[in-house]
Motif scaffolding. Structure first.
Motif, PDB file in Angstrom:
ATOM      1  N   LEU A 195       0.864  -1.173   0.000  1.00  0.00           N
ATOM      2  CA  LEU A 195       0.000   0.000   0.000  1.00  0.00           C
ATOM      3  C   LEU A 195       0.898   1.219   0.000  1.00  0.00           C
ATOM      4  CD1 LEU A 195      -2.786   1.402   0.383  1.00  0.00           C
ATOM      5  CD2 LEU A 195      -2.411   1.176   2.857  1.00  0.00           C
ATOM      6  N   VAL A 196       0.699   2.120  -0.977  1.00  0.00           N
ATOM      7  CA  VAL A 196       1.556   3.290  -1.134  1.00  0.00           C
ATOM      8  C   VAL A 196       0.696   4.543  -1.085  1.00  0.00           C
ATOM      9  CG1 VAL A 196       3.225   4.477  -2.612  1.00  0.00           C
ATOM     10  CG2 VAL A 196       3.174   1.980  -2.543  1.00  0.00           C
ATOM     11  N   VAL A 270      -0.504   4.941   6.846  1.00  0.00           N
ATOM     12  CA  VAL A 270      -0.013   5.047   5.468  1.00  0.00           C
ATOM     13  C   VAL A 270      -1.125   5.532   4.545  1.00  0.00           C
ATOM     14  CG1 VAL A 270       0.852   3.721   3.496  1.00  0.00           C
ATOM     15  CG2 VAL A 270       1.791   3.319   5.787  1.00  0.00           C
ATOM     16  N   ARG A 271      -2.300   4.970   4.698  1.00  0.00           N
ATOM     17  CA  ARG A 271      -3.427   5.333   3.838  1.00  0.00           C
ATOM     18  C   ARG A 271      -3.804   6.804   4.015  1.00  0.00           C
ATOM     19  NH1 ARG A 271      -6.518   1.857   5.742  1.00  0.00           N
ATOM     20  NH2 ARG A 271      -5.871   0.143   4.382  1.00  0.00           N
ATOM     21  N   ARG A 401     -17.103  24.777   8.902  1.00  0.00           N
ATOM     22  CA  ARG A 401     -17.493  26.141   9.273  1.00  0.00           C
ATOM     23  C   ARG A 401     -16.530  27.181   8.698  1.00  0.00           C
ATOM     24  NH1 ARG A 401     -18.892  24.145  14.582  1.00  0.00           N
ATOM     25  NH2 ARG A 401     -16.915  24.928  15.441  1.00  0.00           N
ATOM     26  N   HIS A 402     -15.312  26.771   8.444  1.00  0.00           N
ATOM     27  CA  HIS A 402     -14.310  27.685   7.904  1.00  0.00           C
ATOM     28  C   HIS A 402     -14.086  27.476   6.400  1.00  0.00           C
ATOM     29  CE1 HIS A 402     -12.936  29.507  11.685  1.00  0.00           C
ATOM     30  NE2 HIS A 402     -13.187  28.338  12.231  1.00  0.00           N
ATOM     31  N   GLY A 403     -14.994  26.740   5.788  1.00  0.00           N
ATOM     32  CA  GLY A 403     -14.902  26.546   4.348  1.00  0.00           C
ATOM     33  C   GLY A 403     -13.793  25.613   3.910  1.00  0.00           C
ATOM     34  N   ILE A 404     -13.344  24.743   4.795  1.00  0.00           N
ATOM     35  CA  ILE A 404     -12.298  23.777   4.475  1.00  0.00           C
ATOM     36  C   ILE A 404     -12.945  22.411   4.267  1.00  0.00           C
ATOM     37  CG2 ILE A 404     -10.171  22.662   5.257  1.00  0.00           C
ATOM     38  CD1 ILE A 404      -9.678  25.099   7.019  1.00  0.00           C
ATOM     39  N   THR A 405     -12.684  21.808   3.138  1.00  0.00           N
ATOM     40  CA  THR A 405     -13.242  20.484   2.860  1.00  0.00           C
ATOM     41  C   THR A 405     -12.555  19.445   3.730  1.00  0.00           C
ATOM     42  OG1 THR A 405     -13.673  21.099   0.572  1.00  0.00           O
ATOM     43  CG2 THR A 405     -13.662  18.744   1.091  1.00  0.00           C
ATOM     44  N   PRO A 406     -13.313  18.747   4.568  1.00  0.00           N
ATOM     45  CA  PRO A 406     -12.683  17.727   5.423  1.00  0.00           C
ATOM     46  C   PRO A 406     -12.064  16.625   4.575  1.00  0.00           C
ATOM     47  CG  PRO A 406     -14.898  18.259   6.198  1.00  0.00           C
ATOM     48  CD  PRO A 406     -14.756  18.874   4.839  1.00  0.00           C
ATOM     49  N   PRO A 407     -10.953  16.058   5.000  1.00  0.00           N
ATOM     50  CA  PRO A 407     -10.359  14.944   4.258  1.00  0.00           C
ATOM     51  C   PRO A 407     -11.271  13.729   4.302  1.00  0.00           C
ATOM     52  CG  PRO A 407      -9.279  15.203   6.381  1.00  0.00           C
ATOM     53  CD  PRO A 407     -10.200  16.378   6.221  1.00  0.00           C
ATOM     54  N   SER A 408     -11.192  12.926   3.276  1.00  0.00           N
ATOM     55  CA  SER A 408     -12.062  11.743   3.198  1.00  0.00           C
ATOM     56  C   SER A 408     -11.471  10.625   4.038  1.00  0.00           C
ATOM     57  CB  SER A 408     -12.209  11.294   1.742  1.00  0.00           C
ATOM     58  OG  SER A 408     -10.928  11.077   1.168  1.00  0.00           O
ATOM     59  N   LEU A 409     -11.501  10.834   5.355  1.00  0.00           N
ATOM     60  CA  LEU A 409     -10.961   9.873   6.300  1.00  0.00           C
ATOM     61  C   LEU A 409     -12.018   9.512   7.326  1.00  0.00           C
ATOM     62  CD1 LEU A 409      -7.499  11.555   7.066  1.00  0.00           C
ATOM     63  CD2 LEU A 409      -7.893   9.590   5.573  1.00  0.00           C
ATOM     64  N   THR A 410     -11.884   8.322   7.863  1.00  0.00           N
ATOM     65  CA  THR A 410     -12.693   7.900   9.004  1.00  0.00           C
ATOM     66  C   THR A 410     -11.724   7.378  10.063  1.00  0.00           C
ATOM     67  OG1 THR A 410     -12.951   5.690   8.055  1.00  0.00           O
ATOM     68  CG2 THR A 410     -14.677   7.303   7.557  1.00  0.00           C
ATOM     69  N   GLY A 411     -12.263   6.860  11.150  1.00  0.00           N
ATOM     70  CA  GLY A 411     -11.397   6.232  12.136  1.00  0.00           C
ATOM     71  C   GLY A 411     -10.994   7.161  13.258  1.00  0.00           C
TER      72      GLY A 411
END
Length: 504
Positions: A195-196, A270-271, A401-411
């Motif tokens: 996984l890279v 890593v992911r 709220r600050h117009g920043i797109t959250p990263p597509s992460l969970t956990g």
């Protein structure tokens, strides 16, 4: 009855073989090392919610701790922010104890065997580290030399120098305080089995295989497989992260128990690396030029936490002409924190950045290892550098709220829980990096009192001002093998002179 050799004796025996000239200095450092570890342990006994302690009776000149079995432990008043070794002995009943491992044995509490062994190893290893420390007073030019100056390890953890599984030869060969050069190796792994994240460099590719950097200790003791020589590097404070000459830092998987945890690099880390690095760029851009965040250049795992690596920018790339970048933990090796004005200015800078990022939606794990400061030629703190995003906390709601797109992460990195976010920042920055720099509760309180009125008034700052301060209950965590994750305690807030529930 034959007694097994102590950790102090075992290290002395090994030292007599591999570095006999160091034995006299090692022996001379042992009393101070016992006091340093005992002071950290006393802090935990005085302030953590340990279930076998039923009462704390503070006095003007002493502190008495009532045990569940009816015994009483006596020692000096406990400053949870003190970094000097002020506890040379405590008394359990009529018996005096100057050795933290002997004290834990006498306490006889549940799950203490492994912790007691680590305390003994922490004392002996700390004495070894101090015996071999001979760093010049001049300020280093290279970043890795600053990291070598942090001889005592974690300022508040009783297992500050515990490295179980490391022989004396291993410590001399790999511990940054001993100033070694470590020959990193690589293990070839089929690319389709890896996984890279990010860009993995051509230097670490060979046909259809990726070359994963490995620490030589890991290769010998965990992987038990051959590896190819790669490049020499200098170990940093975390031991498993090393600086390549003129190049990036390499975070290796080093599956050894250091202080509390067994260290490795998970597939989750890593992911998440590339997404976190992109988020970091945006956050740094909103810091008003006060913060840089080192980018993760590439990360790889061979589907095993024991065989993985990250390549990360070196913090020194963010130093301008005449400037130096050093870990906050290394500030205590200079005279800078002795100036109340300097300490207040540094505290204001650190809180300005930490609270700004928290308001944006990211709580940094801003302890003295992850947080670095950029100093001007005259020692003025001008900017901060943050490294290692593996244990931050991210609030999607705040980011949005600050117009920043959250990263597509969970956990585990993702939470909107305000208590968890504030614990992460305040526990690492205020009760960790700033306290370790100040060196005492009164010095920390003065620095906070001077800095806080100059900060933007936010709900997070209001929570900090109210107190008490959160801190990880490091000893409780080590004595609770069935409880995963962080556990917390409340420390008296030197800003408001209040005491937390665990101090009542």
């Amino acid at each position: 009855m034959h007694r097994p050799p102590t950790a102090e004796a075992e290290i002395a025996e090994e030292l007599a073989v591999v570095r006999p000239a160091l034995l006299p200095r090692y022996a001379a450092e042992l009393p101070g090392a016992r006091a340093a570890v005992l002071t950290r342990l006393w802090r935990a006994l005085a302030h953590e919610p340990l279930p076998w302690l039923t009462g704390r009776l503070p006095g003007a000149y002493s502190l008495a701790l009532r045990l569940a079995d009816g015994r009483t432990l006596y020692g000096p008043p406990a400053d949870p922010y003190a970094t000097s070794a002020y506890v040379t002995a405590v008394r359990l009943g009529r018996e005096r104890y100057d050795d933290p491992a002997r004290l834990m044995t006498a306490l006889g509490v549940e799950h203490a065997d492994a912790f007691t062994a680590e305390l003994a190893h922490s004392v002996a290893s700390l004495a070894l580290s101090r015996a071999d420390a001979d760093h010049p007073k001049e300020w280093p030019e290279q970043d890795w030399k600053w990291e070598q100056r942090v001889v005592d390890g974690h300022p508040f953890h009783p297992n500050c120098r515990s490295r179980p599984g490391f022989s004396v030869a291993d410590q001399l060969a790999y511990g940054p305080e001993h100033g070694p050069v470590v020959e990193l190796g690589t293990v070839p792994v089929p690319a389709d089995g890896c996984l890279v994240s990010g860009d993995w460099p051509a230097e670490l590719r060979s046909g259809d295989r990726l070359l994963v950097p490995v620490h030589p200790w890991q290769a010998a003791h965990v992987l038990a497989r051959p590896h190819d020589a790669w490049r020499p590097a200098r170990p940093l404070m975390s031991l498993r992260t090393l600086a390549l000459p003129g190049g990036p830092h390499v975070k290796t998987a080093l599956s050894a128990r250091l202080t509390s945890s067994v260290r490795d690099i998970s597939a989750y880390s890593v992911r998440a690396a590339a997404a976190l690095s992109a988020l970091a760029d945006e956050l740094a851009g909103r810091s008003g030029g006060l913060l840089h965040i080192t980018r993760t250049l590439g990360a790889v795992t061979a589907r095993s936490p024991d065989l993985a690596a990250l390549l990360r920018e070196a913090p020194e790339v963010y130093a301008g002409p005449g400037e130096r970048v050093l870990p906050v933990a290394a500030l205590a090796t200079t005279s800078l924190p002795d100036s109340p004005g300097w300490l207040a200015e540094f505290t204001r800078l650190a809180l300005t950045v930490g609270l700004r990022l928290l308001d944006l939606g990211v709580a940094l794990e801003a302890h003295g290892q992850n947080l670095l400061v950029v100093l001007s030629a005259d020692g003025t703190p001008v900017r901060l550098v943050y490294r290692d995003l593996a244990d931050i906390r991210i609030s999607p709601a705040r980011l949005a709220r600050h117009g920043i797109t959250p990263p597509s992460l969970t956990g585990r990195l993702i939470t909107d829980d305000e208590l968890m976010l504030r614990r992460k920042l305040f526990g690492s920055l205020v009760a960790g990096a700033l306290a370790g720099t100040a060196g005492s509760g009164p010095a920390l309180g003065s620095a906070l009192a001077a800095a806080v009125p100059r900060l933007p008034d936010t709900s997070d700052l209001a929570a900090l001002r109210r107190g008490p301060l959160p801190a990880k209950a490091l000893t409780l965590m080590r004595l609770s093998p069935g409880t995963p994750g962080d556990q917390w305690t409340s420390l008296p807030n030197p800003l408001v002179l209040e005491r937390g529930p665990s101090d009542q």
